[in-house]
Design a protein around this motif. Structure first.
Motif, mmCIF file in Angstrom:
data_model
loop_
_atom_site.group_PDB
_atom_site.id
_atom_site.type_symbol
_atom_site.label_atom_id
_atom_site.label_comp_id
_atom_site.label_asym_id
_atom_site.label_seq_id
_atom_site.Cartn_x
_atom_site.Cartn_y
_atom_site.Cartn_z
ATOM 1 N N GLY A 36 0.807 -1.216 0.000
ATOM 2 C CA GLY A 36 0.000 0.000 0.000
ATOM 3 C C GLY A 36 0.843 1.270 0.000
ATOM 4 O O GLY A 36 2.074 1.238 0.044
ATOM 5 N N ILE A 37 0.141 2.399 -0.052
ATOM 6 C CA ILE A 37 0.785 3.711 -0.103
ATOM 7 C C ILE A 37 0.286 4.528 1.072
ATOM 8 O O ILE A 37 -0.920 4.580 1.338
ATOM 9 C CB ILE A 37 0.452 4.446 -1.424
ATOM 10 N N SER A 38 1.189 5.174 1.771
ATOM 11 C CA SER A 38 0.784 6.012 2.895
ATOM 12 C C SER A 38 0.025 7.230 2.389
ATOM 13 O O SER A 38 0.206 7.669 1.248
ATOM 14 C CB SER A 38 2.010 6.465 3.689
ATOM 15 N N LYS A 39 -0.821 7.804 3.241
ATOM 16 C CA LYS A 39 -1.625 8.962 2.853
ATOM 17 C C LYS A 39 -0.751 10.132 2.419
ATOM 18 O O LYS A 39 -1.091 10.882 1.518
ATOM 19 C CB LYS A 39 -2.535 9.377 4.001
ATOM 20 N N ALA A 62 -0.456 11.704 -2.861
ATOM 21 C CA ALA A 62 -0.445 12.878 -3.735
ATOM 22 C C ALA A 62 0.873 13.042 -4.474
ATOM 23 O O ALA A 62 0.968 13.869 -5.390
ATOM 24 C CB ALA A 62 -0.735 14.142 -2.917
ATOM 25 N N LYS A 63 1.895 12.256 -4.106
ATOM 26 C CA LYS A 63 3.219 12.429 -4.706
ATOM 27 C C LYS A 63 3.572 11.365 -5.735
ATOM 28 O O LYS A 63 4.553 11.512 -6.462
ATOM 29 C CB LYS A 63 4.290 12.394 -3.609
ATOM 30 N N VAL A 64 2.786 10.276 -5.800
ATOM 31 C CA VAL A 64 3.215 9.122 -6.596
ATOM 32 C C VAL A 64 3.369 9.433 -8.082
ATOM 33 O O VAL A 64 4.128 8.763 -8.781
ATOM 34 C CB VAL A 64 2.239 7.933 -6.421
ATOM 35 N N PHE A 65 2.650 10.458 -8.585
ATOM 36 C CA PHE A 65 2.728 10.773 -10.010
ATOM 37 C C PHE A 65 3.736 11.885 -10.314
ATOM 38 O O PHE A 65 3.858 12.304 -11.457
ATOM 39 C CB PHE A 65 1.351 11.183 -10.538
ATOM 40 N N VAL A 82 -5.082 7.383 -8.147
ATOM 41 C CA VAL A 82 -5.149 6.354 -7.103
ATOM 42 C C VAL A 82 -6.578 6.308 -6.586
ATOM 43 O O VAL A 82 -7.044 7.248 -5.934
ATOM 44 C CB VAL A 82 -4.167 6.671 -5.959
ATOM 45 N N LYS A 83 -7.280 5.224 -6.876
ATOM 46 C CA LYS A 83 -8.665 5.091 -6.414
ATOM 47 C C LYS A 83 -8.721 4.924 -4.909
ATOM 48 O O LYS A 83 -9.490 5.589 -4.211
ATOM 49 C CB LYS A 83 -9.333 3.902 -7.108
ATOM 50 N N ASN A 84 -7.894 4.034 -4.387
ATOM 51 C CA ASN A 84 -7.794 3.864 -2.937
ATOM 52 C C ASN A 84 -6.498 3.120 -2.633
ATOM 53 O O ASN A 84 -5.971 2.387 -3.472
ATOM 54 C CB ASN A 84 -9.004 3.131 -2.336
ATOM 55 N N SER A 85 -6.012 3.317 -1.430
ATOM 56 C CA SER A 85 -4.805 2.627 -0.980
ATOM 57 C C SER A 85 -4.799 2.599 0.535
ATOM 58 O O SER A 85 -5.177 3.593 1.189
ATOM 59 C CB SER A 85 -3.551 3.330 -1.502
#
Length: 381
Positions: free
Chosen positions: A322-325, A329-332, A364-367
């Motif tokens: 998973g990805i932290s909150k 917002a930074k993954v892209f 990101v739909k959800n993580s």
């Protein structure tokens, strides 16, 4: 470039603060000056009115002029009991409206201390003169806020213009790097293709020749992908189910044995969407490889394809870490990565391909940390 943009923003913000601060100070100074002058005018108006009413005063020309000249300061006169006796410069169409007069009297009481006039003949009679602000005084007081809005709009437009310029420059750099990469790959790939043909003639039954041919074809595909970055790709109706299935099979063969793959299409075998095949394959490959990294050798990679009235939705889900909150917002963003190796360009490129070239959406739909991540692609039909 980014540091320069930040410096320009800081300079613009400083200029805006100085302009607004100076304007507020000067406007406050002018408003206080006008307010003092208006109180003097009201006092003169009261003296003129009482002078006219004085039967012993034979010369009233100046007093009448002072009365006539006051056309902008609203005044309400009450007796010692607070009853309204006379009004000046109020809305003439609402003088019979008691609620309107009471509301104006209340606002005048809150704005200024009243001026008092005691009847010299009957000291028990005392008139109260309440007055409000002229239109000029209100305009001077509100002017800084109007200017603040104008300055804010100017700063906003300037920042948007700078961001647009920065993005344009960034896109040009990306496109230039991609095309240069494709150019540099072109010559050795062509040479390798020639050697593969020679191997097929000299060793037609060797298995390694077919494997080398696949890898060279893969290099040609990568070169073709880079060559399409920066130019407008040709979108053709393609079966998105088949495109996804092929890329999933390609990644499956190179994935650890404990990773399971699942493709759900709702029973549909053909869903046509305008696509650039090589670029769309790149997106799916990036998302699947990103999911493989998150799984760390074990788990499920699933793609759900859903056809809707006007678009097609693809959900790419992994059951990884998973990805932290804070990182969603930074993954892209270019260069962002949580891996020890890599440039952090895969998701950024994927988003550009989907949104700029295919006019779709990738997000990101959800993580949830420890449970997995779902990326959603929305493509227009």
């Amino acid at each position: 470039m980014l540091r320069s943009l930040l410096n320009i923003r800081s300079l613009l913000a400083l200029i805006a603060i100085l302009i607004v601060s100076g304007t507020v100070w000067y406007s406050s100074y002018l408003a206080a000056k006008i307010e003092r002058e208006e109180r003097l005018k009201v006092e003169e108006w009261i003296e003129a009115s009482n002078s006219i009413l004085n039967i012993n005063n034979k010369e009233t020309t100046l007093a009448l002029k002072i009365q006539r000249d006051n056309t902008d300061i609203p005044i309400i006169i009450t007796d010692e009991r607070g009853r309204i006796m006379e009004v000046k410069n109020l809305d003439s169409t609402r003088l019979n409206d008691s609620a309107y007069l009471k509301e104006r009297l209340k606002s005048f009481r809150a704005a200024h201390q009243p001026l008092l006039y005691q009847d010299p003949i009957d000291p028990s009679r005392q008139n109260h003169y309440y007055y409000g602000n002229s239109r000029l005084l209100d305009e001077v007081r509100y002017y800084p806020y109007v200017q603040l809005v104008i300055v804010a709009l100017f700063i906003g437009l300037a920042i948007l213009s700078l961001r647009s310029s920065y993005r344009s420059t960034q896109n040009q750099v990306w496109a230039g790097m991609a095309k240069e990469t494709a150019h540099q790959l072109g010559t050795p790939v062509s040479s390798l293709e020639g050697w593969v043909e020679l191997l097929k003639e000299t060793h037609p039954e060797e298995d390694f020749v077919a494997e080398i041919e696949k890898d060279v074809s893969r290099l040609r595909l990568v070169s073709d992908r880079f060559g399409k970055i920066g130019s407008t790709p040709k979108l053709e109706p393609r079966n998105v189910v088949e495109q996804v299935h092929q890329m999933m099979e390609y990644v499956r063969k190179r994935a650890p044995g404990r990773v399971r793959f699942d493709l759900e299409t709702g029973g549909r075998e053909t869903i046509l969407v305008p696509l650039s095949g090589p670029l769309f394959d790149w997106v799916i490959e990036n998302l699947l490889k990103n999911g493989l990294d998150a799984l760390e050798g074990r788990g499920l990679l699933r793609i759900d394809i859903q056809e809707r009235a006007n678009d097609v939705v693809l959900d790419v889900t992994d059951t990884g870490k998973g990805i932290s909150k804070g990182n969603v917002a930074k993954v892209f963003k270019p260069g962002f990565t949580t891996k020890k190796r890599g440039w952090g360009l895969g998701l950024s490129l994927s988003k550009r391909i989907v949104e700029q070239y295919h006019r779709g959406q990738l997000f990101v739909k959800n993580s949830e940390p420890g449970k997995g991540t779902t990326f959603r692609i929305v493509l227009k039909k």
